[in-house]
Design a protein around this motif. Structure first.
Motif, PDB file in Angstrom:
ATOM      1  N   ALA A   3     -40.254 -34.554  42.233  1.00 56.53           N
ATOM      2  CA  ALA A   3     -41.188 -35.115  41.244  1.00 56.53           C
ATOM      3  C   ALA A   3     -42.231 -35.994  41.925  1.00 56.53           C
ATOM      4  O   ALA A   3     -41.896 -36.886  42.706  1.00 56.53           O
ATOM      5  CB  ALA A   3     -40.417 -35.925  40.209  1.00 56.53           C
TER       6      ALA A   3
ATOM      7  N   ASN B 186     -34.316 -25.658  38.244  1.00 54.68           N
ATOM      8  CA  ASN B 186     -35.512 -26.414  37.843  1.00 54.68           C
ATOM      9  C   ASN B 186     -35.230 -27.909  37.790  1.00 54.68           C
ATOM     10  O   ASN B 186     -36.028 -28.720  38.264  1.00 54.68           O
ATOM     11  CB  ASN B 186     -35.992 -25.947  36.460  1.00 54.68           C
ATOM     12  N   ASP B 187     -34.084 -28.254  37.215  1.00 57.02           N
ATOM     13  CA  ASP B 187     -33.744 -29.674  37.078  1.00 57.02           C
ATOM     14  C   ASP B 187     -33.502 -30.318  38.435  1.00 57.02           C
ATOM     15  O   ASP B 187     -33.908 -31.459  38.681  1.00 57.02           O
ATOM     16  CB  ASP B 187     -32.501 -29.833  36.195  1.00 57.02           C
TER      17      ASP B 187
ATOM     18  N   LYS C 203     -38.549 -22.500  44.082  1.00 64.27           N
ATOM     19  CA  LYS C 203     -39.040 -23.706  43.426  1.00 64.27           C
ATOM     20  C   LYS C 203     -40.200 -24.356  44.169  1.00 64.27           C
ATOM     21  O   LYS C 203     -40.934 -25.173  43.615  1.00 64.27           O
ATOM     22  CB  LYS C 203     -37.903 -24.721  43.242  1.00 64.27           C
TER      23      LYS C 203
ATOM     24  N   SER D  98     -36.845 -30.771  40.123  1.00 60.55           N
ATOM     25  CA  SER D  98     -37.611 -31.858  39.504  1.00 60.55           C
ATOM     26  C   SER D  98     -37.122 -33.218  39.974  1.00 60.55           C
ATOM     27  O   SER D  98     -37.919 -34.136  40.208  1.00 60.55           O
ATOM     28  CB  SER D  98     -37.513 -31.765  37.977  1.00 60.55           C
TER      29      SER D  98
ATOM     30  N   ASP E  28     -43.768 -24.500  42.839  1.00 57.44           N
ATOM     31  CA  ASP E  28     -44.198 -25.539  41.902  1.00 57.44           C
ATOM     32  C   ASP E  28     -45.016 -26.636  42.580  1.00 57.44           C
ATOM     33  O   ASP E  28     -45.591 -27.490  41.893  1.00 57.44           O
ATOM     34  CB  ASP E  28     -42.981 -26.158  41.202  1.00 57.44           C
TER      35      ASP E  28
ATOM     36  N   MET F 287     -45.710 -30.702  42.429  1.00 58.11           N
ATOM     37  CA  MET F 287     -44.400 -31.046  42.986  1.00 58.11           C
ATOM     38  C   MET F 287     -44.532 -31.335  44.476  1.00 58.11           C
ATOM     39  O   MET F 287     -45.458 -30.860  45.147  1.00 58.11           O
ATOM     40  CB  MET F 287     -43.408 -29.905  42.759  1.00 58.11           C
TER      41      MET F 287
END
Length: 365
Positions: A237, A229-230, A252, A233, A255, A260
């Motif tokens: 982002a 997740n990090d 991911k 992101s 998202d 995202m």
């Protein structure tokens, strides 16, 4: 023998084979109906949904439980040693650990359904791999129309210093396994990629081109994260000020529906990421061996793997494709992924500490 007679014989053999396969599956279902409910562990929460769907389809009871790979291995090991098996089936995300700590000790068995052997590559049958999880290079599509990186060696250059995001290889074995697989099976491709990028041969004192790459990457101030997740992101982002590229799971990309901006680095040399295998194993002492085998069979079908397919996770059954609405679009580029070869999984297990040391000794923030 005439061509028509040959064709007839082939057709009859095929028909007989199909009937035998159907009969075997029906026999398995009938035998399963005489057994106790089963418990199935996996590292994805989707296993709960998959177990419920299996139960509804066959009129049986399977309970899905989410746990990480080390927990699953610990649970199944203790149960085997105590001769008190409660976990019947497991999807083990850590293949080297699963082979070393479960299969080789006889705590679990690998079983490949006869009717699906022709659709599963030999490499994924010994032991059985049921699903492949792609880890891919990604970029922020709000910053670029195409991936700004076309060769893995570019990640070691000053331009990308501090702007490559990925999980920490010292705490994520999948990454050290990737390094090991690269060195064992794809080192020449890593060396060739260097030549393509810099126009000269790689000269290094390291033991391999892969080791030289890992060292150079560690020295380039990679942003190490504690989770997928990090990393996602940092890369995707929508309002990110710093432009990152890096490695994330295809899961991911879902998202992007929440804003995202992740996009796949297709065309990257020598590969755009790698497929990490998950084993499907049956506990040696299960009291419901037929139900356990039936669940393995179910996972290898389009219906069975569907909940994981939306995350970009690929069935080893070649007849099963990813859903059309899978967010990353990896289906179109699966040929550009580095394939994990389970034949050398033991070497991956043995070399984990060595690769962690190479990373730790060279890592610079």
């Amino acid at each position: 023998m005439t061509r028509h007679l040959t064709a007839l014989i082939i057709a009859l053999l095929g028909s007989a084979s199909a009937q035998a396969e159907t009969f075997n599956l029906q026999q398995l279902i009938a035998a399963a109906k005489q057994e106790q409910p089963i418990t199935v562990y996996a590292s994805t929460g989707k296993i709960v949904e998959q177990a419920k769907a299996f139960s509804k389809l066959y009129g049986l009871q399977a309970n899905g439980v989410k746990a990480d790979a080390p927990q699953i291995i610990e649970i199944m090991s203790r149960e085997a040693q105590a001769h008190n098996v409660r976990t019947d089936v497991a999807i083990v995300e850590d293949t080297p650990a699963g082979i070393t700590q479960l299969l080789k000790k006889g705590y679990v068995q690998s079983w490949v359904p006869d009717d699906l052997k022709g659709a599963i590559a030999a490499n994924y049958q010994q032991p059985l791999t049921v699903v492949l999880a792609p880890n891919v290079f990604a970029y922020n599509k709000a910053h670029h129309t195409t991936c700004p990186v076309t060769n893995i060696w570019q990640l070691t250059e000053a331009k990308w210093r501090g702007r490559v995001a990925m999980q920490d290889p010292t705490s994520k074995p999948a990454y050290t396994d990737w390094f090991s697989q690269m060195e064992t099976h794809y080192d020449q491709q890593v060396r060739d990629a260097y030549q393509q990028e810099f126009g000269k041969p790689l000269h290094t004192d390291e033991k391999s081109a892969t080791a030289a790459f890992v060292k150079a990457l560690a020295e380039n101030g990679v942003l190490l994260t504690h989770s997928d997740n990090d990393a996602a992101s940092a890369i995707g982002a929508p309002d990110g000020k710093t432009d990152f590229v890096g490695l994330v799971s295809t899961a991911k990309f879902r998202d992007n529906k929440q804003g995202m901006q992740l996009a796949l680095c297709s065309g990257m040399k020598p590969f755009i990421g790698w497929n990490y295998p998950s084993l499907g194993v049956v506990a040696t002492g299960t009291k419901s061996p037929n139900t356990a085998k039936l669940f393995i069979h179910y996972l290898l079908t389009a219906e069975g793997i569907a909940p994981q397919g939306v995350d970009g996770k690929m069935s080893t059954n070649d007849t099963v494709s990813l859903p059309a609405d899978e967010a990353s679009g990896i289906e179109k580029y699966r040929g550009e992924l580095m394939q994990y070869l389970t034949a050398s999984a033991q070497e991956d297990w043995n070399s984990r500490q060595d690769w962690q040391d190479i990373w730790s000794l060279n890592y610079q923030k």
